[in-house]
Design a protein around this motif. Structure first.
Motif, short mmCIF file in Angstrom:
data_model
loop_
_atom_site.label_atom_id
_atom_site.label_comp_id
_atom_site.label_asym_id
_atom_site.label_seq_id
_atom_site.Cartn_x
_atom_site.Cartn_y
_atom_site.Cartn_z
N ALA A 1 0.77 -1.13 0.02
CA ALA A 1 0.02 -0.03 0.01
C ALA A 1 0.89 1.36 -0.09
O ALA A 1 1.89 1.32 0.88
CB ALA A 1 -0.83 -0.14 1.43
N PRO A 2 0.66 2.10 -1.02
CA PRO A 2 1.68 3.23 -1.16
C PRO A 2 1.59 4.42 -0.07
O PRO A 2 2.46 5.02 0.27
CB PRO A 2 1.22 3.88 -2.54
N GLY A 3 0.33 4.63 0.36
CA GLY A 3 0.33 5.54 1.42
C GLY A 3 0.21 6.89 1.00
O GLY A 3 0.08 6.91 -0.21
N VAL A 4 0.09 7.89 1.88
CA VAL A 4 0.12 9.07 1.37
C VAL A 4 1.38 9.92 1.78
O VAL A 4 1.86 9.70 2.91
CB VAL A 4 -1.11 10.09 1.99
N GLU A 5 2.10 10.33 0.92
CA GLU A 5 3.28 11.09 1.03
C GLU A 5 3.16 12.59 0.42
O GLU A 5 2.98 12.67 -0.70
CB GLU A 5 4.43 10.24 0.47
N LEU A 6 3.55 13.63 1.23
CA LEU A 6 3.65 14.77 0.70
C LEU A 6 5.22 15.16 0.29
O LEU A 6 5.99 14.64 0.98
CB LEU A 6 3.04 15.87 1.77
N PRO A 7 5.37 16.07 -0.64
CA PRO A 7 6.78 16.38 -0.91
C PRO A 7 7.41 17.45 0.05
O PRO A 7 6.22 17.90 0.78
CB PRO A 7 6.59 17.12 -2.27
N ASP A 8 8.52 17.37 0.45
CA ASP A 8 9.15 18.37 1.30
C ASP A 8 8.58 19.79 0.82
O ASP A 8 8.16 20.25 2.09
CB ASP A 8 10.50 18.28 1.33
N GLU A 9 8.81 19.94 -0.18
CA GLU A 9 8.46 21.27 -0.79
C GLU A 9 7.73 21.11 -2.11
O GLU A 9 7.99 20.20 -3.05
CB GLU A 9 9.67 22.01 -1.09
N TYR A 10 6.47 21.86 -2.19
CA TYR A 10 5.92 21.94 -3.62
C TYR A 10 6.54 23.00 -4.48
O TYR A 10 6.32 24.11 -4.17
CB TYR A 10 4.38 22.37 -3.39
N ASP A 11 7.47 22.69 -5.16
CA ASP A 11 8.59 23.32 -5.69
C ASP A 11 8.63 23.38 -7.18
O ASP A 11 8.82 22.11 -7.79
CB ASP A 11 10.10 22.72 -5.11
N ALA A 12 8.00 24.10 -7.98
CA ALA A 12 7.91 24.27 -9.26
C ALA A 12 8.08 25.59 -9.89
O ALA A 12 7.76 26.45 -9.08
CB ALA A 12 6.70 23.45 -9.85
N SER A 13 8.41 25.89 -11.03
CA SER A 13 8.14 27.14 -11.77
C SER A 13 6.88 27.63 -11.75
O SER A 13 5.73 26.72 -11.93
CB SER A 13 8.82 27.19 -12.92
N LYS A 14 6.57 28.94 -11.81
CA LYS A 14 5.11 29.46 -11.89
C LYS A 14 4.97 30.38 -13.03
O LYS A 14 4.44 31.40 -13.00
CB LYS A 14 4.94 30.24 -10.60
N THR A 15 5.75 29.78 -14.07
CA THR A 15 5.74 30.72 -15.25
C THR A 15 4.41 30.91 -16.13
O THR A 15 4.15 31.70 -16.76
CB THR A 15 6.71 30.34 -16.18
N ASP A 16 3.66 29.84 -15.62
CA ASP A 16 2.25 29.81 -16.30
C ASP A 16 1.04 30.56 -15.63
O ASP A 16 -0.01 30.65 -15.93
CB ASP A 16 1.75 28.63 -16.60
N LEU A 17 1.30 31.35 -14.46
CA LEU A 17 0.57 32.00 -13.45
C LEU A 17 0.97 33.61 -13.91
O LEU A 17 1.81 33.91 -13.18
CB LEU A 17 0.62 31.66 -12.32
N ILE A 18 0.24 34.36 -14.65
CA ILE A 18 0.51 35.75 -14.42
C ILE A 18 -0.12 36.67 -13.65
O ILE A 18 -1.33 36.64 -13.47
CB ILE A 18 0.19 36.21 -16.08
N GLU A 19 0.81 37.39 -12.98
CA GLU A 19 0.21 38.12 -11.96
C GLU A 19 -0.38 39.53 -12.52
O GLU A 19 -0.03 40.01 -13.48
CB GLU A 19 1.56 38.62 -10.79
N PRO A 20 -1.20 40.29 -11.67
CA PRO A 20 -1.92 41.30 -12.20
C PRO A 20 -1.10 42.32 -12.53
O PRO A 20 -1.07 43.16 -13.58
CB PRO A 20 -3.00 41.66 -11.23
N ASP A 21 -0.12 42.58 -11.71
CA ASP A 21 1.17 43.70 -12.32
C ASP A 21 2.02 43.27 -13.32
O ASP A 21 3.03 44.02 -13.52
CB ASP A 21 1.73 44.17 -10.99
N GLU A 22 1.97 42.05 -13.85
CA GLU A 22 2.80 41.57 -14.92
C GLU A 22 1.87 41.54 -16.27
O GLU A 22 2.21 40.78 -17.09
CB GLU A 22 3.19 40.17 -14.94
#
Ligand code: F3S
Length: 649
Positions: free
Chosen positions: A424-445
């Protein structure tokens, strides 16, 4: 008397009314979200109201439902949405960045805040202690302009969790168990508040699987208290400073209580074609499976896909089973790719998809005719997969992975007995949710500062003031549980016209009767007749907007789903409740007349209306509406009403 957690958050945001069950309350909204199929109308309405700038703390526009760019229409919509987000000050999540609920929970959802979203699974961040409600697009437009959101105070139900999930039982089984017990109508008019010692055994993402699918119970929303698990998740997504400890008071009183002992749960599965058609997986073992899809806003997170990757590591999926993984967000894809899990799954025979709603609404990966498809999604309404004779089962990622390995439905506990190295694999969270955010455009950008409208983007139709005489043919008589997918199917070939109401209207209720749209236009007015729970499913306001465009003036139903009922008011269609006897006595083609002066009756607060059928028999129908809803209906819908209000100052 102490307060429930729901009452505490509502109290903090209350601008009108009292927290009494059934009373209308107005609440301040901190965050709004919208997606591409509902978003174009949201922004066109925002423009039509003459509003300048988003007023909520966060407004986020996601592109997740129609991300494939088959021709110019979706692409035009994406460009329009990007330009609207830029012009009015919203975040813009580009197509392919992920499903609104997944991206929202990663970036914005926060304990104690209120969220209104034009998508029915908006309640997902309830698992983080946010009070998140799905609504029609026009409600989101108005809230985004800074006005309160009005809602009838729901009952608050205590869902008390005890014990701890055993191996191979998952958060998905918690919500499937509730669906098995309560049915798809069991949560209507209710907020489900989770309490009890079992809560702290569940990670925040597991809680969000449960709150996501509270929508399938018909609940207004679902919410968990916050604790070390919430804080832990927020820290891992890099927003630990947004954690607030939120608990109900010890002496809080609830309208009802349901107890679920997590230790008693086992792998469950929803059979075709309703999410509440739930049985233990063991009961349907041996059914051969042609397709397995892991993903969607319910089970598309990193933590949902990792167990699948672990189960498939070093194995191969069955030759008879097409296996697809469609992550809920690009962040999940990127992290799984960096860690090597994507390659591992591909080596096992998995096809990896873009982070999109896709197959959940029949866009891509349509199953073969009359075949079994096993999905980790939240809905399996008939035809939603893109083919009418589908057989879609809903289950956990672990059950889906087991079926992918075996090529048939199998309880993973039994599979683990056969394959002695399957754990049973169980539930495992990553130490850090670490990814680039290039696809989320902020209002001031923002890329654009003015609206860009392509040829597939039309104007918003506005209805005239409600008339005094409402009469016409019963143009269509329908059964119980008609979904918004029946009213406006969400398949690509149809929803690509979402910003072009005249064209989209041609498909209204075509899944029930192909001649309906033509007949309605020709009749220029008339009624829909339906059984219980009319309009269940999504927040799709086109399901009210298109009937309005076709001239439908009233719906006579035994009961209405919450969001759709609000959408009927919002588009000036009179939603009247009838009893079973009246339903039985109205046939399609009958001439129906509301005997009362409808405008006067609506504005004066009259509840009972007389409905005359074929000039002879008379029946009573009920309009259950608040004063504000009556004003909206009388004005011809919310857009007309909001403009009226603005003109009155
Ligand atoms: Fe998208 Fe399906 Fe969720 S359409 S928002 S993945 S319910």
């Amino acid at each position: 008397m102490g307060q429930t957690l729901t009452e505490k958050i509502l109290d903090d945001h209350l601008v009108e009314g009292e927290l009494e069950t059934g009373e209308e309350i107005g609440i301040e909204i901190d965050q709004v979200l919208t997606q591409d199929t509902t978003g174009t109308m949201v922004w066109l309405q925002f423009e039509a109201m003459g509003l300048d700038e988003v007023q909520t703390e966060i407004a986020a526009q996601y592109c997740d439902h129609q991300t494939y760019q088959f021709d110019f229409k979706n692409t035009d919509d994406h460009r329009f949405l990007r330009s609207a987000a830029g012009k009015y000050g919203a975040y813009f999540s580009r197509p392919g960045n992920g499903i609104c609920h997944n991206v929202h929970r990663e970036n914005f959802a926060a304990p104690g805040k209120t969220l209104l979203g034009s998508d029915s699974h908006t309640p997902t961040p309830g698992g983080l202690g946010e009070l998140a409600i799905g609504a029609g697009g026009i409600d989101v437009t108005v809230a985004m302009g800074g006005a309160p959101y009005y809602i009838e105070m729901p009952e608050i139900v205590n869902v008390r969790l005890e014990g701890e999930l055993p191996e191979w039982a998952t958060a998905k089984d918690v919500i499937l168990e509730l669906l098995r017990r309560l049915s798809v109508k069991g949560g209507v008019g209710k907020i489900l508040e989770y309490t009890g010692p079992g809560v702290e055994t569940l990670t925040a993402p597991e809680r969000m699987t449960i709150t996501n699918m509270g929508t399938e119970l018909g609940a207004t929303t679902s919410i968990f208290p916050t604790d070390h698990q919430t804080e832990d998740y927020l820290e891992r997504v890099g927003r630990g400073d947004e954690h607030v400890e939120l608990q109900p008071d010890d002496d809080a009183e609830y309208d009802d209580e349901i107890v679920v002992d997590l230790s008693d749960l086992e792998p469950l599965i929803a059979q075709p074609s309703m999410p509440d058609n739930v049985v233990p997986v063991e009961e349907v073992e041996g059914e051969s499976v042609e397709q397995v899809i892991v993903g969607s806003c319910t089970n598309g997170g990193y933590e949902d896909i990792l167990p699948v990757a672990k189960m498939l590591e070093g194995r191969e999926v069955s030759m008879e089973t097409e296996t697809i993984v469609a992550p809920g967000s690009k962040q999940a894809s990127e992290m799984l790719a960096r860690e090597g899990w994507v390659a591992e799954m591909m080596a096992a025979g998995v096809n990896f998809s873009e982070a999109t709603c896709g197959a959940c609404i029949g866009i891509g990966h349509v199953p073969a005719s009359d075949s079994v498809s096993l999905r980790t999604f939240n809905r399996n309404f008939e035809g939603r997969s893109g083919i009418e004779d589908d057989n879609v089962y809903l289950c956990s990622p672990e059950v889906a992975a087991a079926a992918a390995i075996e090529g048939e439905i199998v309880d993973p506990r039994n599979l683990a007995e056969d394959l002695d190295d399957l754990e049973a694999p169980g539930v495992e969270l990553p130490d850090e949710y670490d990814a680039s955010k290039t696809d989320l455009i902020e209002p001031d950008e923002a890329v654009d500062d003015d609206l860009i409208k392509g040829p597939n983007i039309g104007d918003v139709p506005i209805r005239d003031q409600l008339s005094s005489e409402v009469e016409g043919e019963a143009l269509l008589k329908m059964e119980d549980n008609i979904t918004t997918d029946h009213i406006i199917p969400a398949t690509q070939d149809i929803l690509m016209y979402r910003s072009n109401v005249p064209k989209l209207s041609e498909f209204t209720l075509s899944r029930v009767d192909e001649t309906f749209a033509d007949r309605a236009l020709e009749a220029d007015g008339g009624f829909l007749v339906a059984g219980e729970n009319y309009g269940q499913g999504s927040s799709r306001e086109h399901a009210a907007l298109c009937p309005m465009y076709l001239g439908i003036e009233g719906v006579l139903a035994q009961s209405f789903a919450r969001i759709h009922r609000a959408n009927l008011f919002n588009f000036g269609i009179v939603p009247l409740t009838i009893d079973e006897d009246t339903y039985e006595n109205i046939d399609q083609g009958d001439e129906v007349e509301i005997v009362d002066d409808v405008y006067d009756a609506v504005t004066s607060g009259q509840e009972e209306f007389t409905v005359r059928v074929n000039g002879e028999d008379e029946y009573t129908a009920t309009l259950d509406a608040s004063e504000r809803e009556r004003d909206i209906l009388a004005a011809g819908g919310k857009l007309a009403w909001t403009k009226e209000q603005a003109e009155d100052g």
